[in-house]
Design an enzyme around this catalytic site. Structure first.
Site, short mmCIF file in Angstrom:
data_model
loop_
_atom_site.label_atom_id
_atom_site.label_comp_id
_atom_site.label_asym_id
_atom_site.label_seq_id
_atom_site.Cartn_x
_atom_site.Cartn_y
_atom_site.Cartn_z
N GLU A 1 -5.36 -32.92 -11.94
CA GLU A 1 -6.49 -32.45 -11.12
C GLU A 1 -7.35 -31.51 -11.94
O GLU A 1 -6.83 -30.64 -12.65
CB GLU A 1 -6.03 -31.66 -9.87
CG GLU A 1 -5.50 -32.50 -8.75
CD GLU A 1 -5.06 -31.67 -7.55
OE1 GLU A 1 -5.60 -30.57 -7.31
OE2 GLU A 1 -4.14 -32.14 -6.85
N GLU B 1 1.94 -29.67 -7.16
CA GLU B 1 1.79 -28.23 -7.32
C GLU B 1 2.94 -27.43 -6.71
O GLU B 1 2.78 -26.72 -5.69
CB GLU B 1 0.45 -27.77 -6.73
CG GLU B 1 -0.73 -28.45 -7.41
CD GLU B 1 -2.09 -27.82 -7.07
OE1 GLU B 1 -2.17 -27.08 -6.10
OE2 GLU B 1 -3.05 -28.08 -7.81
#
Ligand code: FCB
Length: 445
Positions: A359, A175
């Site tokens: 995710e 991320e």
């Protein structure tokens, strides 16, 4: 959104997906291992947690889920669920406590972990950096400094040389948006800066870290290299021009900056308009290394956001509450956004490149003895979207649930429960939830 009755069974099953589609579960090092053990060095999350008001109850990852000692039990649970792969991360501060000197015990830990996965038929999906920056590197300016991507490439080479022959896939940075923007502009994650100049530098240095790491991994013959970019579906709160424009900028910063850099070697023009004066010198020279080929793109997706224009200085966006049912994080459950972002990413950036959901999941107010039917419903709705995307030819090759275990949820500490498995943080007992058993049934059928 139509409301559905909550059930203890998935409507989706493995046979709804093509052979070879991977079902995986994810965790990260600092969130589960227990950083007090095994000679790990201090990280910027340890110091952030000590600053008053930054992290709920001042909690840190010192003990977490004690996975450092219980990893074999955790891998057994993954295997028993019938999952194909495990997305784990390597802690930089465990392997190099000061950011550069090797702690052999740290690297040995991951060596055993990877072998443990292979012994159980689980594919190891590694992420090299999931946010535990060694404090010694934070002291040098962290991601605002160009030295950090260079150090990260060295770390990547060391991990690649040791584990690369057994890894199924590897992504450098989890991320990038969180590492750069959330932590240097929004001030919400370590190091907690709210400074546009620091954010611009971090937005570039994190992208550079990705590119230099891919280069280092490839030089060690590590196969199947990708990325794990998070995305949030940005919806203007109203059709006012200011809200529409703010949603566009939010989308650019969040969803187009890193994917554009990695796949096309370009940052989005609309975001550069706001950041160009603050970017590091000669950033353009780095775009080639940032955009060198990768083998797959990973997307982490949780929710949508309702965006308003604030009329203040650039980027001039704010967020307001939306109408959809919310998880325990206050995040709206919005599978439509998942569908939209994946299609847009494939169409405009990644083309035929394999996509993975790296995710997806929800926090829920889980208590032992109460079934987490909300989680079954959340995962099932997103899996239905995944099934339809695959049927429509989007090259989606796998889906990863966050998370295997309840764990350390950063600024929110230990009371946000994302796990398929309940963890009692007093004695570390693991108790699979209803979602774990439902998933195991869906994968076995
Ligand atoms: C993601 C992070 C992960 C976890 C989930 C809830 O942004 O990658 O560590 O915190 O959100």
């Amino acid at each position: 959104m139509p409301s559905r009755d909550l059930r203890d069974t998935f409507s989706i099953r493995r046979s709804d997906f093509p052979d070879g589609f991977l079902f995986a579960v994810a965790t990260s090092a600092y969130q589960i291992e227990g950083h007090a053990h095994g000679g790990a060095g201090p990280t910027h999350w340890d110091s952030f947690a000590k600053q008053p008001g930054k992290v709920d109850r001042g909690e840190d990852g010192a003990l977490a889920c004690d996975h450092y000692h219980r990893w074999a039990e955790d891998l057994d649970l993954i295997a028993q669920a019938g999952l194909d792969a495990y997305r784990f991360s390597t802690s930089w501060a465990r392997i190099m406590p000061d950011g550069k000197t090797l702690n052999p015990e740290g690297l040995d830990f991951y060596d055993r972990l990877v072998d443990g996965m292979l012994e159980r038929g689980i594919k190891p999906m590694a992420t090299l950096y999931h946010w535990e920056l060694p404090q010694a590197l934070a002291d040098k300016g962290g991601w605002t400094s160009r030295e950090i991507p260079q150090r990260f490439a060295e770390f990547s080479r060391v991990v690649g040389a040791r584990l690369g022959d057994r890894l199924y896939s590897t992504a450098p940075v989890n991320e990038p948006w969180c590492v750069a923007w959330l932590s240097h502009y929004e001030g919400y994650h370590a190091p907690g800066l709210a400074n546009l100049g620091a954010a611009a530098r971090a937005m570039h240095h994190v992208a550079l870290a990705h590119g230099l790491s891919i280069e280092a991994l490839r030089s060690e013959d590590v196969p199947n290299l990708g990325a794990a970019c998070n995305m949030e579906y940005a919806l203007p709160a109203t059709d006012r021009d200011a809200d529409v424009a703010a949603a566009e900028i939010y989308d650019g910063i969040y969803n187009r900056w890193f994917v554009g850099a990695m796949t096309k070697g370009e940052y989005p023009e609309d975001v550069l308009d706001g950041l160009s004066d603050l970017m590091p010198d000669r950033w353009q020279d780095d775009m080639k290394v940032i955009s060198q080929p990768i083998d797959w793109m990973g997307i982490n997706y949780y929710t949508c956001k309702r965006i308003i224009g604030t009329g203040k200085a650039w980027p001039a966006y704010g967020t307001v509450d939306g109408p959809l049912p919310k998880t325990d994080m206050g995040w709206e459950v919005c599978p439509e956004g998942f569908d939209w972002l994946l299609r847009r990413t494939a169409r405009e950036y990644t083309g035929d490149l394999p996509l993975f959901i790296t995710e997806n999941g929800m926090a829920n107010g889980d208590k032992p003895g109460r079934d987490d039917l909300e989680r079954i419903d959340y995962l099932d709705r997103h899996l239905e979207v995944a099934r339809d995307l695959v049927a429509d030819g989007v090259p989606l090759r796998g889906y990863t649930i966050w998370s295997l275990l309840d764990n350390y949820e950063w600024t929110l500490g230990y009371d946000k429960r994302f796990g398929l498995i309940h963890v009692d943080f007093a004695d570390f007992a693991r108790t699979p939830k209803a979602s774990y058993y439902a998933l195991a049934r869906a994968l076995a059928e």
